[in-house]
Design a protein around this motif. Structure first.
Motif, PDB file in Angstrom:
ATOM      1  N   THR A 212       0.969  -1.458   0.108  1.00 43.29           N
ATOM      2  CA  THR A 212      -0.308   0.077  -0.057  1.00 43.29           C
ATOM      3  C   THR A 212       0.591   1.395   0.146  1.00 43.29           C
ATOM      4  O   THR A 212       0.610   2.144  -0.978  1.00 43.29           O
ATOM      5  CB  THR A 212      -1.409   0.206   0.740  1.00 43.29           C
ATOM      6  OG1 THR A 212      -1.845  -0.863   1.331  1.00 43.29           O
ATOM      7  CG2 THR A 212      -2.186   1.274   1.633  1.00 43.29           C
TER       8      THR A 212
ATOM      9  N   THR B 180       2.432   2.100  -3.509  1.00 39.01           N
ATOM     10  CA  THR B 180       1.042   2.857  -4.382  1.00 39.01           C
ATOM     11  C   THR B 180       0.615   3.920  -4.841  1.00 39.01           C
ATOM     12  O   THR B 180       0.052   4.972  -4.413  1.00 39.01           O
ATOM     13  CB  THR B 180      -0.114   1.641  -4.195  1.00 39.01           C
ATOM     14  OG1 THR B 180       0.130   0.223  -4.514  1.00 39.01           O
ATOM     15  CG2 THR B 180      -1.519   2.225  -5.048  1.00 39.01           C
ATOM     16  N   VAL B 181       0.568   4.228  -2.599  1.00 40.54           N
ATOM     17  CA  VAL B 181       0.086   5.584  -2.433  1.00 40.54           C
ATOM     18  C   VAL B 181       0.850   6.586  -2.774  1.00 40.54           C
ATOM     19  O   VAL B 181       0.861   7.930  -3.318  1.00 40.54           O
ATOM     20  CB  VAL B 181       0.247   5.982  -0.764  1.00 40.54           C
ATOM     21  CG1 VAL B 181      -0.056   7.012  -0.209  1.00 40.54           C
ATOM     22  CG2 VAL B 181      -0.663   5.139  -0.077  1.00 40.54           C
TER      23      VAL B 181
ATOM     24  N   ALA C 113       0.826   7.151  -5.794  1.00 38.11           N
ATOM     25  CA  ALA C 113      -0.635   7.879  -6.224  1.00 38.11           C
ATOM     26  C   ALA C 113      -0.684   9.507  -6.183  1.00 38.11           C
ATOM     27  O   ALA C 113      -0.942  10.064  -5.926  1.00 38.11           O
ATOM     28  CB  ALA C 113      -1.684   7.253  -6.063  1.00 38.11           C
TER      29      ALA C 113
ATOM     30  N   TYR D 182      -0.965  12.685  -8.205  1.00 42.46           N
ATOM     31  CA  TYR D 182      -2.436  13.136  -7.926  1.00 42.46           C
ATOM     32  C   TYR D 182      -1.699  14.816  -7.501  1.00 42.46           C
ATOM     33  O   TYR D 182      -2.185  16.001  -8.561  1.00 42.46           O
ATOM     34  CB  TYR D 182      -2.437  13.131  -6.773  1.00 42.46           C
ATOM     35  CG  TYR D 182      -3.297  13.614  -5.401  1.00 42.46           C
ATOM     36  CD1 TYR D 182      -4.794  13.483  -6.274  1.00 42.46           C
ATOM     37  CD2 TYR D 182      -3.573  15.042  -4.716  1.00 42.46           C
ATOM     38  CE1 TYR D 182      -6.037  14.396  -5.432  1.00 42.46           C
ATOM     39  CE2 TYR D 182      -4.878  15.360  -3.817  1.00 42.46           C
ATOM     40  CZ  TYR D 182      -5.342  14.960  -4.502  1.00 42.46           C
ATOM     41  OH  TYR D 182      -6.498  16.430  -3.353  1.00 42.46           O
TER      42      TYR D 182
ATOM     43  N   ALA E 267      -1.828   7.589 -12.018  1.00 42.15           N
ATOM     44  CA  ALA E 267      -2.764   8.958 -11.266  1.00 42.15           C
ATOM     45  C   ALA E 267      -3.531  10.173 -11.547  1.00 42.15           C
ATOM     46  O   ALA E 267      -3.999  10.896 -11.329  1.00 42.15           O
ATOM     47  CB  ALA E 267      -1.964   8.681 -10.133  1.00 42.15           C
TER      48      ALA E 267
ATOM     49  N   PHE F  39      -5.793   6.951  -6.555  1.00 48.93           N
ATOM     50  CA  PHE F  39      -5.355   5.804  -6.541  1.00 48.93           C
ATOM     51  C   PHE F  39      -5.307   4.917  -7.595  1.00 48.93           C
ATOM     52  O   PHE F  39      -4.759   3.776  -7.360  1.00 48.93           O
ATOM     53  CB  PHE F  39      -6.053   6.133  -5.194  1.00 48.93           C
ATOM     54  CG  PHE F  39      -5.389   4.396  -4.170  1.00 48.93           C
ATOM     55  CD1 PHE F  39      -3.992   4.661  -3.841  1.00 48.93           C
ATOM     56  CD2 PHE F  39      -6.644   3.622  -3.672  1.00 48.93           C
ATOM     57  CE1 PHE F  39      -4.013   3.745  -2.707  1.00 48.93           C
ATOM     58  CE2 PHE F  39      -6.100   2.923  -3.054  1.00 48.93           C
ATOM     59  CZ  PHE F  39      -4.986   2.198  -2.736  1.00 48.93           C
TER      60      PHE F  39
ATOM     61  N   SER G  26      -8.419  -1.142  -0.394  1.00 50.71           N
ATOM     62  CA  SER G  26      -8.333   0.142  -2.148  1.00 50.71           C
ATOM     63  C   SER G  26      -8.907   0.645  -1.073  1.00 50.71           C
ATOM     64  O   SER G  26      -8.853   2.249  -1.201  1.00 50.71           O
ATOM     65  CB  SER G  26      -8.134  -1.180  -2.682  1.00 50.71           C
ATOM     66  OG  SER G  26      -6.761  -1.738  -2.994  1.00 50.71           O
TER      67      SER G  26
ATOM     68  N   VAL H 255      -8.118   3.340   1.942  1.00 53.46           N
ATOM     69  CA  VAL H 255      -6.750   4.062   1.495  1.00 53.46           C
ATOM     70  C   VAL H 255      -7.752   4.953   0.853  1.00 53.46           C
ATOM     71  O   VAL H 255      -7.141   5.984   1.076  1.00 53.46           O
ATOM     72  CB  VAL H 255      -6.200   2.961   0.703  1.00 53.46           C
ATOM     73  CG1 VAL H 255      -5.068   4.580   0.226  1.00 53.46           C
ATOM     74  CG2 VAL H 255      -5.409   2.338   1.462  1.00 53.46           C
ATOM     75  N   SER H 256      -8.871   4.912   0.143  1.00 50.86           N
ATOM     76  CA  SER H 256      -9.836   5.678  -1.265  1.00 50.86           C
ATOM     77  C   SER H 256      -9.866   6.549   0.326  1.00 50.86           C
ATOM     78  O   SER H 256     -10.145   7.710  -0.562  1.00 50.86           O
ATOM     79  CB  SER H 256     -10.321   5.569  -2.419  1.00 50.86           C
ATOM     80  OG  SER H 256      -9.514   4.761  -3.055  1.00 50.86           O
TER      81      SER H 256
ATOM     82  N   TRP I   4      -8.563   9.015   2.007  1.00 52.12           N
ATOM     83  CA  TRP I   4      -7.848  10.521   0.469  1.00 52.12           C
ATOM     84  C   TRP I   4      -8.757  11.219   0.843  1.00 52.12           C
ATOM     85  O   TRP I   4      -8.493  12.466   0.931  1.00 52.12           O
ATOM     86  CB  TRP I   4      -7.020   9.680   0.287  1.00 52.12           C
ATOM     87  CG  TRP I   4      -5.864  10.685  -0.630  1.00 52.12           C
ATOM     88  CD1 TRP I   4      -6.003  12.010  -0.372  1.00 52.12           C
ATOM     89  CD2 TRP I   4      -5.235  10.470  -1.784  1.00 52.12           C
ATOM     90  NE1 TRP I   4      -4.725  12.000  -0.876  1.00 52.12           N
ATOM     91  CE2 TRP I   4      -4.367  11.386  -2.125  1.00 52.12           C
ATOM     92  CE3 TRP I   4      -4.608   8.836  -2.336  1.00 52.12           C
ATOM     93  CZ2 TRP I   4      -3.140  11.516  -3.589  1.00 52.12           C
ATOM     94  CZ3 TRP I   4      -3.350   8.476  -3.337  1.00 52.12           C
ATOM     95  CH2 TRP I   4      -3.294  10.205  -4.173  1.00 52.12           C
TER      96      TRP I   4
END
Length: 259
Positions: free
Chosen positions: A55, A58-59, A62, A66, A125, A187, A227, A230-231, A234
């Motif tokens: 994670t 990936t974060v 992302a 972003y 992203a 994400f 997932s 986390v979304s 955020w």
């Protein structure tokens, strides 16, 4: 309190329907696992360690996408206000990034950036949040009160002064609304790129591929919940920042009392 109770009741109903469906409709295939089998994955310490590592990777990708996507969107929106002739061009670019299927262009970007690199994750992203932010920013900048704009111009203010003193403040609520929507989109774009081969082996996208290859339904649902969490976090974080920066738009008690 009433809204919270209603939300809890809705979650309870969804869990009950999920459990019934897994036991009655999909018991033979096992494609929908029971809630205990999925939530049991959260109690596996070794799995948690791997999930946190995946994670985090990936974060990071992302978050980079972003930042780049939103920075480009805001810059182009401001440029349109200062140079109105670029309006059509910027709109075409925004629509192009929105209409191009990421699933189709993703493999090309993965090959260009390299499978071991996170470059494709960052690009997808950024593309995922660009359209939302550029539209939200333009709408907000153009929503500035005409009277305030005229006052600044009457005192000799330039277009840049109007932008700083009036339009930016007026655009903040709309901009933050777009940034909230863009957060989960970025994400998702990063995970899609990882699913297509970007970012190396320690990512959520690769974990999803491994769980799918093993036909491990509880693990797949567990990763889906991670997932989604986390979304959601955020999204809530950007919303919290929006409430602190634009309390008048959030309708905070302090603002209401002052009014």
């Amino acid at each position: 309190m009433t809204s919270r109770l209603g939300g809890l009741a809705g979650v309870a109903v969804l869990l009950a329907l999920w459990w019934i469906a897994s036991l009655v409709l999909f018991q033979g295939s096992g494609v929908i696992p029971t809630p205990p089998s999925v939530f049991g994955e959260f109690l596996d310490g070794e799995l948690w360690a791997g999930t946190l590592r995946n994670t985090a990777a990936t974060v990071v990708s992302a978050a980079q996408g972003y930042a780049w996507g939103n920075a480009a969107a805001i810059a182009l929106a401001v440029l349109v206000l200062l140079v109105p002739r670029l309006d059509a061009l910027v709109n075409q670019v925004a629509i192009l990034t929105y209409c191009v299927p990421l699933v189709a262009i993703g493999p090309v970007i993965v090959i260009i950036a390299g499978r071991g690199s996170s470059g494709a994750s960052v690009v997808l992203a950024a593309m995922s949040c660009f359209f939302t932010t550029v539209v939200g920013c333009l709408v907000g900048l153009r929503a500035a009160p005409r009277a305030s704009v005229d006052v600044v111009r009457a005192y000799g203010g330039t277009g840049w002064t109007v932008l700083r003193k009036v339009r930016v403040v007026a655009a903040l609520p709309s901009l933050f609304a777009a940034l909230r929507i863009a957060a989960p989109a970025a994400f998702l774009g990063a995970i899609l790129a990882e699913y297509l081969g970007s970012g190396g082996d320690s990512t959520l996208g690769k974990a999803l591929i491994a769980a799918q290859a093993q036909a491990d339904a509880p693990l797949l649902w567990y990763l889906a919940f991670v997932s989604a969490a986390v979304s959601g976090l955020w999204y809530l974080l950007v919303g919290l920042v929006a409430r602190l920066v634009t309390p008048w738009a959030a309708g905070s008690p302090a603002t209401t009392g002052a009014a």
